[in-house]
Motif scaffolding. Structure first.
Motif, mmCIF file in Angstrom:
data_model
loop_
_atom_site.group_PDB
_atom_site.id
_atom_site.type_symbol
_atom_site.label_atom_id
_atom_site.label_comp_id
_atom_site.label_asym_id
_atom_site.label_seq_id
_atom_site.Cartn_x
_atom_site.Cartn_y
_atom_site.Cartn_z
ATOM 1 N N VAL A 53 -5.009 -28.032 -55.423
ATOM 2 C CA VAL A 53 -5.410 -28.032 -54.016
ATOM 3 C C VAL A 53 -6.508 -29.062 -53.779
ATOM 4 C CG1 VAL A 53 -6.397 -26.651 -52.154
ATOM 5 C CG2 VAL A 53 -4.772 -25.617 -53.732
ATOM 6 N N PHE A 54 -7.468 -29.114 -54.688
ATOM 7 C CA PHE A 54 -8.580 -30.055 -54.553
ATOM 8 C C PHE A 54 -8.083 -31.502 -54.469
ATOM 9 C CE2 PHE A 54 -11.298 -33.070 -56.832
ATOM 10 C CZ PHE A 54 -12.432 -33.042 -56.050
ATOM 11 N N LEU A 55 -7.195 -31.900 -55.378
ATOM 12 C CA LEU A 55 -6.715 -33.281 -55.406
ATOM 13 C C LEU A 55 -5.886 -33.615 -54.169
ATOM 14 C CD1 LEU A 55 -5.774 -33.576 -59.183
ATOM 15 C CD2 LEU A 55 -7.683 -34.682 -58.019
ATOM 16 N N ALA A 85 -14.341 -34.977 -36.823
ATOM 17 C CA ALA A 85 -14.033 -33.557 -36.957
ATOM 18 C C ALA A 85 -12.577 -33.356 -37.373
ATOM 19 C CB ALA A 85 -14.315 -32.838 -35.638
ATOM 20 N N LEU A 86 -11.658 -34.154 -36.798
ATOM 21 C CA LEU A 86 -10.237 -34.026 -37.144
ATOM 22 C C LEU A 86 -9.994 -34.375 -38.610
ATOM 23 C CD1 LEU A 86 -7.330 -33.510 -36.218
ATOM 24 C CD2 LEU A 86 -7.189 -35.943 -35.611
ATOM 25 N N SER A 87 -10.681 -35.419 -39.117
ATOM 26 C CA SER A 87 -10.498 -35.834 -40.503
ATOM 27 C C SER A 87 -10.945 -34.756 -41.481
ATOM 28 C CB SER A 87 -11.281 -37.123 -40.779
ATOM 29 O OG SER A 87 -10.791 -38.176 -39.987
ATOM 30 N N MET A 88 -11.819 -33.874 -41.052
ATOM 31 C CA MET A 88 -12.266 -32.777 -41.896
ATOM 32 C C MET A 88 -11.438 -31.512 -41.658
ATOM 33 S SD MET A 88 -14.828 -33.881 -43.830
ATOM 34 C CE MET A 88 -13.704 -35.262 -44.037
ATOM 35 N N ALA A 89 -11.155 -31.223 -40.388
ATOM 36 C CA ALA A 89 -10.466 -29.965 -40.064
ATOM 37 C C ALA A 89 -9.014 -29.975 -40.527
ATOM 38 C CB ALA A 89 -10.543 -29.718 -38.556
ATOM 39 N N LEU A 90 -8.311 -31.106 -40.346
ATOM 40 C CA LEU A 90 -6.895 -31.148 -40.692
ATOM 41 C C LEU A 90 -6.648 -30.956 -42.191
ATOM 42 C CD1 LEU A 90 -4.008 -31.510 -39.720
ATOM 43 C CD2 LEU A 90 -4.290 -33.979 -39.944
ATOM 44 N N PRO A 91 -7.317 -31.706 -43.094
ATOM 45 C CA PRO A 91 -7.092 -31.458 -44.524
ATOM 46 C C PRO A 91 -7.472 -30.046 -44.948
ATOM 47 C CG PRO A 91 -8.193 -33.554 -44.193
ATOM 48 C CD PRO A 91 -8.220 -32.844 -42.879
ATOM 49 N N LEU A 92 -8.557 -29.513 -44.357
ATOM 50 C CA LEU A 92 -8.964 -28.142 -44.695
ATOM 51 C C LEU A 92 -7.861 -27.163 -44.321
ATOM 52 C CD1 LEU A 92 -11.319 -26.328 -45.706
ATOM 53 C CD2 LEU A 92 -12.024 -26.121 -43.312
ATOM 54 N N ALA A 93 -7.311 -27.326 -43.108
ATOM 55 C CA ALA A 93 -6.242 -26.429 -42.656
ATOM 56 C C ALA A 93 -4.981 -26.599 -43.496
ATOM 57 C CB ALA A 93 -5.937 -26.699 -41.175
ATOM 58 N N VAL A 94 -4.643 -27.854 -43.806
ATOM 59 C CA VAL A 94 -3.438 -28.103 -44.611
ATOM 60 C C VAL A 94 -3.594 -27.521 -46.007
ATOM 61 C CG1 VAL A 94 -2.078 -29.918 -45.714
ATOM 62 C CG2 VAL A 94 -2.718 -30.147 -43.324
ATOM 63 N N GLY A 95 -4.767 -27.717 -46.614
ATOM 64 C CA GLY A 95 -4.992 -27.179 -47.958
ATOM 65 C C GLY A 95 -4.864 -25.662 -47.999
ATOM 66 N N ILE A 96 -5.456 -24.991 -47.010
ATOM 67 C CA ILE A 96 -5.377 -23.526 -46.960
ATOM 68 C C ILE A 96 -3.939 -23.088 -46.700
ATOM 69 C CG2 ILE A 96 -6.115 -21.495 -45.654
ATOM 70 C CD1 ILE A 96 -8.800 -22.921 -45.194
ATOM 71 N N ALA A 97 -3.250 -23.779 -45.782
ATOM 72 C CA ALA A 97 -1.870 -23.410 -45.459
ATOM 73 C C ALA A 97 -0.948 -23.602 -46.652
ATOM 74 C CB ALA A 97 -1.384 -24.244 -44.272
ATOM 75 N N VAL A 98 -1.116 -24.709 -47.370
ATOM 76 C CA VAL A 98 -0.272 -24.973 -48.549
ATOM 77 C C VAL A 98 -0.502 -23.912 -49.614
ATOM 78 C CG1 VAL A 98 0.018 -26.548 -50.506
ATOM 79 C CG2 VAL A 98 0.021 -27.445 -48.188
ATOM 80 N N CYS A 99 -1.753 -23.594 -49.847
ATOM 81 C CA CYS A 99 -2.063 -22.603 -50.885
ATOM 82 C C CYS A 99 -1.535 -21.216 -50.512
ATOM 83 C CB CYS A 99 -3.571 -22.562 -51.115
ATOM 84 S SG CYS A 99 -4.046 -21.670 -52.615
ATOM 85 N N LEU A 100 -1.783 -20.791 -49.260
ATOM 86 C CA LEU A 100 -1.309 -19.469 -48.833
ATOM 87 C C LEU A 100 0.206 -19.435 -48.758
ATOM 88 C CD1 LEU A 100 -3.880 -18.502 -46.042
ATOM 89 C CD2 LEU A 100 -3.708 -17.614 -48.365
ATOM 90 N N GLY A 101 0.824 -20.521 -48.271
ATOM 91 C CA GLY A 101 2.282 -20.566 -48.216
ATOM 92 C C GLY A 101 2.907 -20.485 -49.593
#
Length: 853
Positions: free
Chosen positions: A26-28, A366-382
């Protein structure tokens, strides 16, 4: 809910190592995505600032209103405006200053005789504007040019060419001009405008060398007087402008330049990085899913005990998802910091290797920070969702089982579904590349092919591992046999672990095959179309370079060793209302040096009003020999041309050919892109090449190459593209290898008792390490083999789809050596991924391992 959270936190604390691989994946992935977005925002802001600085003192730009844009180019060619217009504009109320801006291609030659720049960013020359506010450059050393032959150059170009004040060098315009450096300039306090080189000349020299006729300029820069705004200035200028000339504000000019960079470079570059970010996250998805699937299988008894003690399915599922959320949030947050570091690294790296990145502070939106954070969480939870649901379905009676080793196999439903998807993928792909060429249909078929590989993975893994691991029984004895059986015991796990590597290898193989095919296409084009012996060229990509002097071909033609020398220039015009690139040349010499295929009509009779067209273009435009076509040039003049020849091939000659005499009245800064040379009978290539090089040295020393060398250099940009692609894909492969290592580590944990028994009955530590390493290699071999097959197939699809969508004929080539290297790298990486799990397995205490439940 509180109990589920407490259980999740306790589990994460107790089993931190189990989720290390998931955290890294997830980090990478998040770091790469965040770095891409931050880099894109930074570049846009930097270019905005750069072009804003370039026009900061310019309140209005007066230029030709019409442009001619050829296919594949976003920036059109404009008609020049008369320099005398500056005097008229200077008299308009509210105008403080108005100066012509004469601009063209001009490439300096360094002290070592090699041209400066030209590999991407523009190499510009122009008149040194005397008004300091209209001139974006500032003198840092020396003085402004006062007489013919004196120039000011930006300090960055001087440093690259090891040039100093007082030095004399050559400026390619493209005709070579001897110049003396009398001044060094800066741009916005920096050594130049990004990697762009600039040479400032006297106005008379700029008109002489950079324009077709004296008294012409690319535009007029205007500065407003006190109290007059940009819009008000434009309104005052418009009534005095001649027909076909417009005025825009300085801010609009800067925005146009920024939009041009965005459309030509930034959007393509950031899209490329986003694609690789997506690949990295897709690979991470497999690794994350596999980790949670194994952890859930190992905790079957634990979850069953929870159910027996009264926990509901929802609570058990929630416990797993809370664990996944904890890992996702922590890893994604860390990935944001890593992404900022990646962006800073790229910002420092690319200018060092010549990429046109301007200086500037990182822009973190803000978008450059919020989007990867949301994608990382979504990928991990999915990725954890299905294992979590499976955990909730654990029956209480499972607490009575002695082991929780995952031995899941592939189902018949999976096999049928996978074969169905594969058949649909094959049908769509073949339809998109062979039946009715369609890039989108072929792309959809390719995606379905990837899905079918993933679905069929567990079905194919059993057979593949048996075949790939067959030699191990003979080569490694019992150790090899055990490694093969371990890889076979859970086909779903083996397939899921290998799928991540398969995707990485498939994309690497895809680009390797496509790059080799592009090279083969270029070689085929040169071999088929170019009948000459040597080529004189200025190899470059992007906007750099100045081209070749139009007088070079004539000078080479006069050599006693030369039979024919023909220069290929470039012009633009609207042909019956459509912007088209024109090849400006001697048609008779062209026919002798290039294989044009079957020619209907005569290339000898073009004259000043004749046109030669390729057969493909003639069919598109419904033209035949004798047809009339109206050509509108950048000087606003329209002339009727007659199609006097239709020829077969266009790869090097272009789609439209006119004579130099026909182009001369409409030309701008004249330059050739290539000079093709054929030698007389009896003249060997080495002798002829040496003679041509002596003449070329007098015209800025462009490169003289044999036909094979020219084909290789023409494809040189492909190697650079592949190097960048491999560097970006290394992240995806790294994530895949982390997944293999994590899977083996978790598998060792669940097989602790089994490994203890093997040690108890005589297996040595080296044998145990070898068993685990060979299991890792088998998984990697399965993923690598599948990736090579899928990548080669997708490469073929891409080549055939490109062939159908283009007028040029693409050649398909499979590079065996490069693909063999990819295979060896995959296997080596598999061996490396197994090192740590193997060491950990060998360190197990035998008695404790046997006592493990």
């Amino acid at each position: 809910m509180n109990a589920a959270v407490r259980l999740s936190v306790s589990s994460l604390r107790a089993h931190k190592r189990r989720f290390a691989g998931t955290f890294l994946a997830v980090f990478l992935g998040v770091a790469f995505l965040a770095g891409t977005l931050v880099m894109g925002d930074t570049l846009r802001a930097s270019f905005d600032t750069m072009f804003g600085d370039a026009t900061s003192g310019t309140d209005a730009v007066v230029r030709s209103a019409d442009t001619i844009t050829t296919p594949g180019e976003s920036q059109g060619v404009r008609q020049p405006v008369p320099t005398t217009l500056a005097d008229t504009l200077a008299k308009v109320p509210g105008v403080a200053a108005a100066e012509p801006d004469i601009e063209g291609a001009g490439q300096l030659v360094g002290k070592n005789g090699k041209p400066i720049g030209g590999q991407g960013p523009p190499t510009l020359a122009g008149n040194w504007i005397t008004d300091p506010e209209l001139n974006p450059y500032r003198l840092a050393e020396g003085r402004a040019p006062r007489k013919s032959g004196e120039v000011v150059v930006n300090r960055g170009a001087a440093k690259k060419g090891d040039l100093a004040l007082g030095d004399t060098t050559t400026l390619r315009t493209p005709d070579p001009v001897k110049v003396t450096i009398v001044g060094l300039a800066t741009f916005g306090g920096e050594d130049g405008m990004a990697q762009v080189t600039f040479t400032g000349m006297t106005r008379a020299d700029a008109e002489k060398y950079l324009t077709a006729r004296p008294g012409e300029a690319a535009s007029i820069k205007v500065r407003a007087g006190p109290g007059v705004g940009e819009k008000a200035l434009v309104d005052r200028l418009t009534p005095v402008l001649p027909k076909g000339v417009e005025a825009i504000t300085g801010q609009e000019s800067a925005q146009e330049n920024t939009d041009m960079i965005s459309s030509q470079f930034l959007n393509v570059f950031t899209t490329l990085l986003l694609v690789f970010s997506g690949i990295a996250l897709l690979v991470a998805t497999f690794s994350i899913h596999n980790t949670f699937a194994i952890v859930i299988a190992q905790r079957t008894r634990e979850n069953a005990l929870l159910r027996a003690l009264g926990a509901s399915r929802r609570q058990v599922t929630t416990t797993t998802l809370v664990e996944a959320t904890g890992v996702a949030v922590t890893a994604s947050a860390a990935g944001l910091a890593g992404g900022i570091g990646i962006a800073a690294g790229l910002q420092a790296l690319f200018p060092a290797i010549g990429f046109p990145f301007p200086d500037g502070d990182l822009v973190i939106s803000a978008l450059s920070m919020a989007l990867p954070l949301a994608v990382g969480i979504a990928v991990c939870l999915g990725s954890a969702l299905l294992p979590a649901v499976r955990a909730g379905r654990t029956a209480p009676l499972a607490a009575l089982r002695e082991t929780a080793v995952d031995t899941s196999a592939a189902s018949r439903t999976r096999a049928v579904t996978g074969l169905g998807i594969a058949a649909l993928a094959m049908a769509m792909t073949l339809s998109g590349v062979l039946v009715s060429p369609s890039l989108w249909t072929a792309a959809l078929g390719a995606v379905l092919a990837l899905v079918s590989f993933v679905v069929l993975g567990p079905v194919a893994s059993t057979t593949a591992v048996r075949v790939l691991g067959g030699p191990l029984d003979k080569l490694r004895g019992v150790t090899g046999g055990l490694a093969r059986r371990n890889a076979l015991r859970s086909p779903k796990r083996t397939a899921a672990t290998a799928s991540a590597l398969m995707i990485g290898v498939a994309v690497v193989s895809l680009f390797t095959v496509f790059g080799a095919s592009l090279k083969a296409t270029m070689d085929q084009t040169v071999s088929r179309s170019f009948a000459g012996d040597v080529a004189v060229s200025t190899p470059s990509f992007g906007a750099g370079g100045s081209g070749l002097s139009p007088r070079l071909a004539g000078a080479v033609q006069r050599l006693p060793e030369v039979d024919t020398a023909v220069g290929l220039g470039r012009g633009v015009a609207e042909v019956d209302g459509r912007g088209r690139a024109l090849t400006v040349t001697d048609p008779v010499a062209l026919e002798r040096t290039f294989d044009l295929g079957k020619v209907d009509g005569s290339l000898r009779d073009l004259g000043t009003d004749g046109l030669a067209v390729t057969r493909t273009e003639a069919e598109k435009q419904h033209l035949t020999t004798g047809s009339k076509a109206q050509l509108a040039f950048t000087d606003s003049k329209k002339e009727t041309f007659t199609v006097r020849a239709v020829y077969g091939r266009s790869e090097l000659a272009g789609d439209y050919v006119i004579t130099r005499a026909a182009w001369a009245p409409h030309r701008t800064q004249d330059a050739d892109t290539l000079v093709a040379v054929s030698f007389k009978d009896g003249v060997d290539t080495a002798t002829g090449k040496a003679a041509v090089q002596k003449v070329a040295a007098q015209y800025g020393n462009p490169e003289v190459q044999t036909r094979d060398e020219y084909a290789q250099s023409s494809a040189g940009g492909i190697d650079m593209m592949l190097t960048l692609v491999y560097a970006l894909l290394a992240l995806a492969v790294l994530i895949a290898l982390l997944g293999i290592a994590n899977t083996l580590t978790l598998a060792i944990h669940e097989r602790t008792r089994e490994l203890g028994l093997l040690r108890a009955v005589g297996q040595t530590r080296p044998q145990l390490r070898a068993m685990v390493r060979w299991e890792s290699i088998l998984v990697a071999a399965f993923g690598t083999a599948g990736g090579l097959g899928l990548g080669a197939f997708l490469g073929w699809v891409l080549v055939k789809a490109s062939d159908g969508a283009s007028d040029s004929a693409f050649a398909f080539a499979v590079p065996p050596v490069q693909l063999l290297i990819v295979a060896l790298v995959g296997l080596t990486a598999g061996a490396l991924a197994g090192l740590r799990p193997a060491r950990r397995a060998a360190r197990l205490d035998v008695l404790r391992a046997i006592a493990t439940e």
